[in-house]
Motif scaffolding. Structure first.
Motif, PDB file in Angstrom:
ATOM      1  N   UNK A 149       0.832  -1.204   0.000  1.00 23.65           N
ATOM      2  CA  UNK A 149       0.000   0.000   0.000  1.00 23.65           C
ATOM      3  C   UNK A 149       0.869   1.258   0.000  1.00 23.65           C
ATOM      4  N   UNK A 150       1.911   1.275   0.826  1.00 26.02           N
ATOM      5  CA  UNK A 150       2.776   2.464   0.887  1.00 26.02           C
ATOM      6  C   UNK A 150       3.522   2.677  -0.422  1.00 26.02           C
ATOM      7  N   UNK A 151       4.002   1.604  -1.024  1.00 18.48           N
ATOM      8  CA  UNK A 151       4.696   1.726  -2.310  1.00 18.48           C
ATOM      9  C   UNK A 151       3.756   2.276  -3.377  1.00 18.48           C
ATOM     10  N   UNK A 152       2.505   1.853  -3.339  1.00 15.82           N
ATOM     11  CA  UNK A 152       1.524   2.321  -4.315  1.00 15.82           C
ATOM     12  C   UNK A 152       1.262   3.816  -4.133  1.00 15.82           C
ATOM     13  N   UNK A 153       1.097   4.240  -2.897  1.00 15.92           N
ATOM     14  CA  UNK A 153       0.851   5.661  -2.613  1.00 15.92           C
ATOM     15  C   UNK A 153       2.039   6.514  -3.035  1.00 15.92           C
ATOM     16  N   UNK A 188      -6.304   3.723   2.695  1.00 18.82           N
ATOM     17  CA  UNK A 188      -6.692   4.829   3.586  1.00 18.82           C
ATOM     18  C   UNK A 188      -5.999   4.691   4.943  1.00 18.82           C
ATOM     19  N   UNK A 189      -5.912   3.470   5.466  1.00 11.92           N
ATOM     20  CA  UNK A 189      -5.214   3.260   6.737  1.00 11.92           C
ATOM     21  C   UNK A 189      -3.746   3.651   6.624  1.00 11.92           C
ATOM     22  N   UNK A 220      -7.142  11.109   3.550  1.00 15.25           N
ATOM     23  CA  UNK A 220      -6.658  10.601   4.833  1.00 15.25           C
ATOM     24  C   UNK A 220      -7.526  11.013   6.013  1.00 15.25           C
ATOM     25  N   UNK A 221      -8.571  11.812   5.764  1.00 17.68           N
ATOM     26  CA  UNK A 221      -9.440  12.236   6.857  1.00 17.68           C
ATOM     27  C   UNK A 221     -10.680  12.953   6.337  1.00 17.68           C
ATOM     28  N   UNK A 222     -11.616  13.164   7.227  1.00 19.86           N
ATOM     29  CA  UNK A 222     -12.888  13.780   6.845  1.00 19.86           C
ATOM     30  C   UNK A 222     -12.708  15.229   6.408  1.00 19.86           C
ATOM     31  N   UNK A 223     -11.862  15.971   7.111  1.00 21.27           N
ATOM     32  CA  UNK A 223     -11.643  17.380   6.768  1.00 21.27           C
ATOM     33  C   UNK A 223     -11.093  17.510   5.346  1.00 21.27           C
ATOM     34  N   UNK A 224     -10.115  16.649   5.019  1.00 20.24           N
ATOM     35  CA  UNK A 224      -9.540  16.671   3.672  1.00 20.24           C
ATOM     36  C   UNK A 224     -10.577  16.277   2.624  1.00 20.24           C
ATOM     37  N   UNK A 225     -11.398  15.294   2.968  1.00 19.68           N
ATOM     38  CA  UNK A 225     -12.416  14.827   2.027  1.00 19.68           C
ATOM     39  C   UNK A 225     -13.407  15.938   1.694  1.00 19.68           C
ATOM     40  N   UNK A 226     -13.821  16.676   2.712  1.00 17.66           N
ATOM     41  CA  UNK A 226     -14.766  17.773   2.492  1.00 17.66           C
ATOM     42  C   UNK A 226     -14.132  18.871   1.639  1.00 17.66           C
TER      43      UNK A 226
END
Length: 265
Positions: A149-153, A188-189, A220-226
């Protein structure tokens, strides 16, 4: 790897540090956070890039910046302008770079110059069908096997400063969006871990559907998503933000963030 194998070119050595005082040329970037680990100890003599300038130097240097779709376009132009002999394999690598950066001319970063250079390069590299080559390359790029997952990101990942805070933006350009979407929870985790570890205000992972010119973004979080949803009128579908025609970090995503935070001052 597909491109290197296609043109029978050895994979270059990956280095993270150079001896103090070594002369370097920055290609396709000009920000310290995106460069070699000990860049402050090195002597930057030239920059070749198609992004806006962020780096300051303590002496005059050569800078070649052009608003083209790829830094490979700038290098190809230099070959043609100076009438330097261009080997078939190098012409092929430059063509592949332009096609990849512009998503085979689908990206809003594409210019007529990029298209004209590909026409010249395809003759030298002897690629008769550039569309077929591009599809093979994008399919190979989408086949990521057992990547973590980290390599993909972090495959195509940059950190930017917006409004005095740092945000990470990773991009996956693919013909198989399900590869990333099927790892949604795991990604996401891991994004939350990276955000915490690196002291980021937020992290976004944008999965770009190359062929259909759409994107699917994880946050990575709700604030960023909004925030992302508001900036790009993205539709939230079970934690994934969908946006049509949003395919370029450089031309679309980063400028929108910069403009938003400029207005917040």
């Amino acid at each position: 790897k597909f491109v290197l194998d296609y043109f029978k070119v050895d994979e270059p050595e990956h280095i993270t540090e150079l001896p103090r005082g070594a002369e370097i040329i920055l290609l396709d970037h000009n920000e310290e956070k995106q460069s070699i680990d000990n860049i402050k100890d090195l002597d930057i003599v030239e920059i070749i890039d198609h992004h806006k300038i962020k780096l300051e130097t303590d002496k005059p240097i050569s800078i070649y910046i052009k608003p083209l779709g790829s830094s490979c376009s700038i290098i190809a132009e230099k070959y043609f302008e100076t009438q330097t002999d261009l080997p078939q394999d190098i012409a092929g690598l430059l063509l592949a770079g332009i096609v990849s950066d512009t998503l085979f001319f689908r990206s809003p970063t594409t210019t007529e110059t990029d298209k004209q250079l590909v026409e010249k390069l395809k003759k030298i590299s002897e690629i008769d069908d550039v569309e077929k080559f591009s599809l093979e390359m994008f399919n190979a790029k989408s086949d990521l096997g057992d990547i973590t997952a980290e390599e993909l990101i972090k495959l195509d990942y940059k950190v930017f400063e917006f409004g005095g805070n740092e945000y990470g933006i990773g991009v996956m350009e693919t013909t198989n969006v399900d590869f990333g979407l099927n790892k949604k929870e795991e990604l996401i985790e891991k994004m939350k871990e990276i955000k915490e570890k690196d002291g980021l205000k937020g992290l976004f992972f944008v999965i770009v559907d190359i062929l259909n010119e759409k994107s699917y973004t994880l946050c990575s979080g709700q604030e960023e998503k909004e925030l992302f949803g508001k900036l790009f009128s993205a539709r939230d579908d079970d934690g994934v933000l969908f946006a049509d025609k949003l395919v370029s970090r450089k031309k679309q995503i980063v400028p929108a963030f910069e403009e938003y935070f400029k207005k917040q001052k």
